[in-house]
Scaffold this motif. Sequence first.
Motif, PDB file in Angstrom:
ATOM      1  N   PHE A  24       0.835  -1.199   0.000  1.00 37.65           N
ATOM      2  CA  PHE A  24       0.000   0.000   0.000  1.00 37.65           C
ATOM      3  C   PHE A  24       0.876   1.259   0.000  1.00 37.65           C
ATOM      4  CE2 PHE A  24      -2.548   3.152   2.503  1.00 37.65           C
ATOM      5  CZ  PHE A  24      -3.467   3.430   1.501  1.00 37.65           C
ATOM      6  N   MET A  25       2.019   1.205   0.694  1.00 44.23           N
ATOM      7  CA  MET A  25       2.893   2.379   0.780  1.00 44.23           C
ATOM      8  C   MET A  25       3.478   2.767  -0.568  1.00 44.23           C
ATOM      9  SD  MET A  25       4.820   1.498   4.364  1.00 44.23           S
ATOM     10  CE  MET A  25       5.898   2.909   4.372  1.00 44.23           C
ATOM     11  N   GLU A  26       3.505   1.816  -1.511  1.00 48.70           N
ATOM     12  CA  GLU A  26       3.991   2.145  -2.848  1.00 48.70           C
ATOM     13  C   GLU A  26       3.136   3.224  -3.507  1.00 48.70           C
ATOM     14  OE1 GLU A  26       6.714   0.795  -4.870  1.00 48.70           O
ATOM     15  OE2 GLU A  26       7.258   0.566  -2.774  1.00 48.70           O
ATOM     16  N   MET A  27       1.874   3.304  -3.099  1.00 48.03           N
ATOM     17  CA  MET A  27       0.959   4.247  -3.734  1.00 48.03           C
ATOM     18  C   MET A  27       0.851   5.562  -2.975  1.00 48.03           C
ATOM     19  SD  MET A  27      -2.019   1.561  -4.798  1.00 48.03           S
ATOM     20  CE  MET A  27      -2.025   0.815  -3.184  1.00 48.03           C
ATOM     21  N   LEU A  28       1.629   5.679  -1.908  1.00 48.81           N
ATOM     22  CA  LEU A  28       1.586   6.904  -1.107  1.00 48.81           C
ATOM     23  C   LEU A  28       2.810   7.758  -1.398  1.00 48.81           C
ATOM     24  CD1 LEU A  28       0.486   5.538   2.387  1.00 48.81           C
ATOM     25  CD2 LEU A  28      -0.945   6.655   0.679  1.00 48.81           C
ATOM     26  N   SER A  29       2.604   9.053  -1.461  1.00 49.69           N
ATOM     27  CA  SER A  29       3.719   9.970  -1.607  1.00 49.69           C
ATOM     28  C   SER A  29       4.392  10.141  -0.249  1.00 49.69           C
ATOM     29  CB  SER A  29       3.220  11.324  -2.128  1.00 49.69           C
ATOM     30  OG  SER A  29       4.284  12.233  -2.213  1.00 49.69           O
ATOM     31  N   LYS A  30       5.729  10.239  -0.262  1.00 50.70           N
ATOM     32  CA  LYS A  30       6.463  10.297   0.998  1.00 50.70           C
ATOM     33  C   LYS A  30       6.192  11.567   1.797  1.00 50.70           C
ATOM     34  CE  LYS A  30      10.306   7.213  -0.030  1.00 50.70           C
ATOM     35  NZ  LYS A  30      11.751   7.031  -0.011  1.00 50.70           N
TER      36      LYS A  30
ATOM     37  N   LEU B  41       3.302  12.766   2.464  1.00 51.60           N
ATOM     38  CA  LEU B  41       2.002  12.717   3.135  1.00 51.60           C
ATOM     39  C   LEU B  41       2.180  12.362   4.609  1.00 51.60           C
ATOM     40  CD1 LEU B  41      -0.203  10.809   0.519  1.00 51.60           C
ATOM     41  CD2 LEU B  41      -0.231  13.247   1.025  1.00 51.60           C
ATOM     42  N   ASP B  42       1.339  12.938   5.449  1.00 55.46           N
ATOM     43  CA  ASP B  42       1.394  12.633   6.886  1.00 55.46           C
ATOM     44  C   ASP B  42       1.074  11.165   7.132  1.00 55.46           C
ATOM     45  OD1 ASP B  42       2.014  15.239   7.402  1.00 55.46           O
ATOM     46  OD2 ASP B  42      -0.050  15.855   7.830  1.00 55.46           O
ATOM     47  N   TYR B  43       0.145  10.614   6.343  1.00 59.76           N
ATOM     48  CA  TYR B  43      -0.275   9.229   6.560  1.00 59.76           C
ATOM     49  C   TYR B  43       0.874   8.265   6.295  1.00 59.76           C
ATOM     50  CZ  TYR B  43      -3.118   5.015   6.470  1.00 59.76           C
ATOM     51  OH  TYR B  43      -3.638   3.774   6.738  1.00 59.76           O
ATOM     52  N   TYR B  44       1.772   8.637   5.350  1.00 59.68           N
ATOM     53  CA  TYR B  44       2.945   7.801   5.068  1.00 59.68           C
ATOM     54  C   TYR B  44       3.823   7.709   6.320  1.00 59.68           C
ATOM     55  CZ  TYR B  44       7.285   6.244   2.842  1.00 59.68           C
ATOM     56  OH  TYR B  44       8.429   5.546   2.519  1.00 59.68           O
ATOM     57  N   GLY B  45       4.058   8.836   6.958  1.00 59.32           N
ATOM     58  CA  GLY B  45       4.842   8.841   8.195  1.00 59.32           C
ATOM     59  C   GLY B  45       4.175   8.057   9.301  1.00 59.32           C
ATOM     60  N   THR B  46       2.854   8.121   9.360  1.00 60.90           N
ATOM     61  CA  THR B  46       2.114   7.372  10.379  1.00 60.90           C
ATOM     62  C   THR B  46       2.291   5.874  10.179  1.00 60.90           C
ATOM     63  OG1 THR B  46       0.478   9.144  10.461  1.00 60.90           O
ATOM     64  CG2 THR B  46      -0.155   7.024  11.407  1.00 60.90           C
ATOM     65  N   LEU B  47       2.218   5.437   8.927  1.00 59.67           N
ATOM     66  CA  LEU B  47       2.405   4.008   8.641  1.00 59.67           C
ATOM     67  C   LEU B  47       3.811   3.542   9.003  1.00 59.67           C
ATOM     68  CD1 LEU B  47       0.628   3.115   5.268  1.00 59.67           C
ATOM     69  CD2 LEU B  47       0.150   2.246   7.541  1.00 59.67           C
ATOM     70  N   LEU B  48       4.806   4.392   8.718  1.00 60.75           N
ATOM     71  CA  LEU B  48       6.188   4.033   9.064  1.00 60.75           C
ATOM     72  C   LEU B  48       6.320   3.772  10.559  1.00 60.75           C
ATOM     73  CD1 LEU B  48       8.448   6.445   6.960  1.00 60.75           C
ATOM     74  CD2 LEU B  48       8.031   4.023   6.578  1.00 60.75           C
ATOM     75  N   LYS B  49       5.717   4.637  11.353  1.00 57.16           N
ATOM     76  CA  LYS B  49       5.806   4.486  12.813  1.00 57.16           C
ATOM     77  C   LYS B  49       5.077   3.240  13.291  1.00 57.16           C
ATOM     78  CE  LYS B  49       6.181   9.472  13.616  1.00 57.16           C
ATOM     79  NZ  LYS B  49       5.508  10.679  14.137  1.00 57.16           N
ATOM     80  N   LYS B  50       4.012   2.861  12.613  1.00 58.88           N
ATOM     81  CA  LYS B  50       3.251   1.682  13.027  1.00 58.88           C
ATOM     82  C   LYS B  50       3.957   0.375  12.650  1.00 58.88           C
ATOM     83  CE  LYS B  50      -1.404   3.668  13.075  1.00 58.88           C
ATOM     84  NZ  LYS B  50      -2.757   3.624  12.495  1.00 58.88           N
ATOM     85  N   LEU B  51       4.775   0.422  11.605  1.00 53.30           N
ATOM     86  CA  LEU B  51       5.416  -0.816  11.147  1.00 53.30           C
ATOM     87  C   LEU B  51       6.614  -1.217  12.000  1.00 53.30           C
ATOM     88  CD1 LEU B  51       5.309  -0.406   7.257  1.00 53.30           C
ATOM     89  CD2 LEU B  51       4.267  -2.239   8.582  1.00 53.30           C
TER      90      LEU B  51
END
Length: 931
Positions: A262-268, A270-280
């Motif tokens: 899913f992260m492949e489709m997100l621009s770096k 974006l706030d949501y991209y950073g949120t996903l990084l922290k969750k992983l």
Amino acid sequence: TDSKYFTTTKKGEIFELKAELNSDKKEKKKEAVKKVIASMTVGKDVSALFPDVVNCMQTDNLELKKLVYLYLMNYAKSQPDMAIMAVNTFVKDCEDPNPLIRALAVRTMGCIRVDKITEYLCEPLRKCLKDEDPYVRKTAAVCVAKLHDINAQLVEDQGFLDTLKDLISDSNPMVVANAVAALSEIAESHPSSNLLDLNPQSINKLLTALNECTEWGQIFILDCLANYMPKDDREAQRRVTPRLSHANSAVVLSAVKVLMKFMEMLSKDLDYYGTLLKKLAPPLVTLLSAEPELQYVALRNINLIVQKRPEILKHEMKVFFVKYNDPIYVKLEKLDIMIRLASQANIAQVLAELKEYATEVDVDFVRKAVRAIGRCAIKVEQSAERCVSTLLDLIQTKVNYVVQEAIVVIKDIFRKYPNKYESVIATLCENLDSLDEPEARAAMIWIVGEYAERIDNADELLESFLEGFHDESTQVQLQLLTAIVKLFLKKPTETQELVQQVLSLATQVGHTPGPSRGLPSPGGSGNGLLMGQQVTGSLMQSHGMVWVGRDLEDLLICHIGTLASVYHKPPGAFVEGGRGVVHKSLPPRTGSSESAESPDTAPAGVPAADQPSVIPTQGDLLGDLLNLDLGPPVSGPPVATSSVQMGAVDLLGGGLDSLLRSDVGGSPAMGGGIAPAPGTAVPSNTGAPLGSGLGDLFDLTGGGGALSGSYVAPKTVWLPAMKAKGLEISGTFSRQVGSISMDLVLTNKALQVMSDFAIQFNRNRGGWHLAPEGPVGGGGTLALGTTPVLSRRVLPRQVAVKNNIDVFYFSTLYPLHILFVEDGKMERQMFLATWKDIPNENETQFQIKDCSLNADSVSSKLQGSNIFTIAKRNVEGQDMLYQSLKLTNGIWVLAELRIQPSNPSFTLSLKCRAPEVSQYVYQAYETILKN
């Protein structure tokens, strides 16, 4: 309590069991069936009791019915006619009031792989798919996949696939999970079918079931979701993220796979991209608290993840620090990940840790730690000086193996940063006498040759290595030859005698490329090739760093949580047959993700072309040591020349190796195809000369790049034009520095352009299996290897070539000497012990006639093809050569060759533990010596 059934050794048991199975007493029947199952389990043949066991199916006792069904599943395939007797009972049981019996019946029918029974299975299966009980429905869903494996057409005709799709909307989560699992299994065996046509509505149903089904069910659903490419479905991702905190590691990794895609489709940005990084990060760290075996699996997956997105774990470096009680396989994997996460911000912390590791007692781990310091220097340029300082501290410890590893590492640092850290050369030269490992000696020789103008006694240092030139490994010999030629180019007047000496010695060594005609002139244009900027593309690989290419990296991310992520190879590389080999890919990158290159995707100085598409082996020895590009340029007339390198595994298996597509005319020089050239032979592309005499010096242009001593048979026509509608295929086999090649020349003698070429290799059954290793490379080269099986026969290689006109077939017999490996020289004592140990009946004698070579010429010629002379002696005027060779499958062959100077016939005695190989080895001797 049932162990008593496995201890009986009575004779005549079959007759007693037959009587008990037909008893009127239910308990006696059950006891008898248990005895039958016990006998079957330990390998006894109880198939004679088939009709008597089938009669026991007519019972209400669930335990007895399970035992009978177990017997049926085991023997139905060998007794298909008898198995039909059980059909009526199956049909009846599928309508039993007890849902457990209904499910048991449909499960057993699915496991009985007999074509005659499948047609009777359809009606009961259709009813069970719509059963009121969810346990029966979920069992029937799996049965559809089993039936599809037996008869795919029947499943499609009966409409079971549509029923399975409907079950995705079932109210029971386990039914949904099993339906998804069944559809996924069917889709894997038929990748072209679009069975799992996911849309927002079906995704919502899967997410609803995700929270309520078992761990296996969650994995099936998550793997299904990983194949879905939403345009922007953050709600779906938010419902997946709770799986990251699941207790089961497989569920966690499946959830990570979904989010990574899913992260492949997100621009770096974006706030949501950073949120996903922290969750992983937290779930991946938690996986490392499990037992060592699970830790290793987690680390292999993390290794892939940090190559793709190192920012996920960039703040978690301490988690990967090695513990004293970690198994070695966990230590090495942690070490690898530490280097991938190393950056300017944490390099001091990493170096301190690595320096500590270099003082441990485990020698292998210490070596890896020292090499890791070199990897840090190459990866993080700002840390290079600190790394060199750390390596010098380790050299001062005077621990032999530490010193040798440090010198190898410093050599590569010199290659990456030339003319920067020469001040340490004096310290390195002080340890010259303690070097006894070939790689360390070769590294030191390279340093002396590279910086000869700054070392006053460089000629003396290099001359000291010449004293035991013939006892050195090939790697050291090559490096010594190169270093002395470099010294000659820098100080021609002072080193003329030294260079003549090394060239004389090199000429006597079978697989060291000797001089042919002359030296490059000092200051000439050839010097640039030998003295120029050093190649850095293979530096990380030389230290064990595995750079997974971008395409393979994307593919493996799609297989997180599977064996592919542990092996770091695509499934097709280790799965026999087409099953399970589904080509998956990441969605297109969005925004800055496309151009942004992660710090670990490729190290600085490593060209994209140097990144391997699979886990790489060591680079080409000649190309690495001599710093020369040995690849022929793509030029010349419209011709298809292939050098097919062979690999160790089938990419698709199942009878035919993977289809290696090659539009032979696809490069600009070929104009999109093979142009018609009726009646003319098309020459092979042998590459351009290496200017200023350097090509003559190392004799690298002859034989299509093969070593000067190795024998390559002339090309012969394998497929005449009259049998292939104008396409003529000729070729030969060769071995070049450990790589087997099949060199093809395709000539178009028709009146139309040929294009869209593809090639397939049929799998040899029982012989050595030569299999393609990768796709066609630049210049029409397709590099080929052997499977590591104990084959003892040489069988014709069957090949199919397809183009835009038709498919053509031919077969060719490869010479055995291409299977002789480079490490086939046996120690003298081992040779003597092995010769005595092999039975005399395994010795075979042959006569090689019409050969007028002397003993030295014979030895030199055979060594070029990896037949090594262990000892030589003269008995009553007769020269006796004792030789050894090793095949790719590990079989050793020992030889005694008697040469009478006045007699053109040689006597060859061969000893081998697999005597059937001797005939092929004799043919190889005869071919090499007579050509």
